[in-house]
Write a protein that holds these residues in place. Structure first.
Motif: not given
Length: 372
Positions: A267-268, A233-240, A32-34, A254-258
């Motif tokens: 993908g940040a 190990t981590m796997v997952g989907g990253v929405p745009k 994450i950026t400062t 609704v907030v965040g990735d949701a």
């Protein structure tokens, strides 16, 4: 963050955590950026695994550009960080219930209650306002009637290893671009120390030729870190980012990735999740007091973030279609754009526009790629 903000502003709040432990499983590169962190919450030292002072981008021909940016960002320890936020919420009166997935909604004109599975029993939890912060799969948003479908073009497939027994510069994140390494995406090395890092690959499934992200990551690891040891190990989907997805419906926010509030280029999503949660919580408390309406949440959030999210979305559309020659030209442009190799401030939308308009080849490339 939403629960803390709502309770800190006078609301009575219940936080329903679907997992047995807060902060687990970790499905995140933890960067994450400062500014992204400190605009929302004052960081505590125990949350921070490492401080980042710059970035290196490596192109498909192995040419690289390094730019130094003092205290550019942090690599978090997400388990400790998430628990820290939960403790902050509890300190202002939030009731936290773990192992409590929402399995249904009771609706009339608006949501009257959520149905929660607790140890096999269905429990009804009433509320006036509900906030869905349940990630990319967001069952709550779906049950509320929001179309949460994501096409293959609008989600990346990612795989990440936490590794040690490597030697890296702990002050620099490193990004590798090129379609052999990660078609439509990139590979990353986010250092947690000089010997340990999150190393991952994100790809566009529509461009991967049927190969999964883990296959690309394993090839990358064999080439870059053959002696490393894989710890997790981590796997997952990253929405745009999806500008057409509503952030409110009825008495639900609704907030965040949701809400698909994700940087479409990298993908940040942590900083957007924190900021959207904070604003939604403040608006929820204001609504309860009779001083705000729920559409204030998307208005406030987009006033701060729409320019950046739209710029990243435009770049993501170009990036996913670029070939290796295009990537080399992008790297050449970056090389000339940062002659001093050191910056104190980064305004991404401005950099994107200045890069494109300063470099005729990039302008032609952008027009060509968008037209494809």
């Amino acid at each position: 963050m939403a629960a803390h903000a709502a309770a800190a502003n006078g609301a009575s709040v219940v936080l329903l955590e679907k997992h047995a432990a807060i902060g687990l499983p970790v499905c995140c590169a933890e960067g994450i950026t400062t500014f992204g962190l400190e605009r929302v919450v004052e960081p505590k030292s125990e949350w921070i695994a490492n401080v980042i002072e710059g970035a290196t981008i490596v192109g498909p021909d192995s040419r690289s550009v390094t730019v130094y940016h003092p205290k550019a960002g942090y690599i978090l320890d997400r388990e400790i960080f998430d628990n820290g936020l939960a403790e902050m919420a509890a300190d202002v009166g939030v009731d936290i219930i773990k192992s409590a997935p929402v399995v249904g909604l009771e609706k009339r004109e608006t949501i009257q209650a959520v149905i929660v599975d607790i140890n096999g029993a269905r429990i009804r939890v009433e509320g006036r306002i509900f906030i869905a912060a349940d990630g990319v799969e967001s069952r709550v948003a779906h049950m509320a009637g929001i179309d949460t479908t994501v096409s293959l073009q609008n989600i990346d497939s990612a795989c990440q290893y936490l590794v040690d027994n490597i030697k890296i510069d702990r002050e620099l994140i490193t990004i590798f671009i090129g379609n052999e390494i990660a078609p439509g995406g990139y590979a990353w090395v986010f250092p947690k120390s000089a010997e340990r890092a999150n190393v991952g690959v994100s790809i566009c499934p529509a461009r991967s030729g049927g190969q999964n992200a883990r296959g690309y990551l394993d090839k990358f690891m064999a080439r870059q870190f053959p002696e490393s040891r894989i710890l997790k190990t981590m796997v997952g989907g990253v929405p745009k980012f999806n500008r057409s997805m509503p952030l409110t419906v009825g008495n639900l926010m609704v907030v965040g990735d949701a809400a698909r509030l994700v940087d479409s280029l990298t993908g940040a999503g942590i900083s957007n999740a924190l900021l959207s949660g904070k604003i939604a919580g403040e608006v929820a408390a204001g609504y309860i007091r009779g001083e705000a309406d729920l559409p204030e949440y998307p208005r406030r959030f987009m006033q701060l973030k729409s320019r950046e999210l739209n710029a990243y979305s435009m770049c993501g559309s170009i990036f996913v279609r670029a070939d290796d020659g295009d990537f080399c030209r992008i790297l050449e442009a970056l090389d000339s754009f940062f002659p001093e190799r050191k910056v104190r401030e980064v305004n991404v939308p401005d950099i994107i526009l200045r890069l494109v308009f300063r470099n005729p080849d990039l302008l032609k490339m952008a027009r060509h790629l968008i037209a494809r």
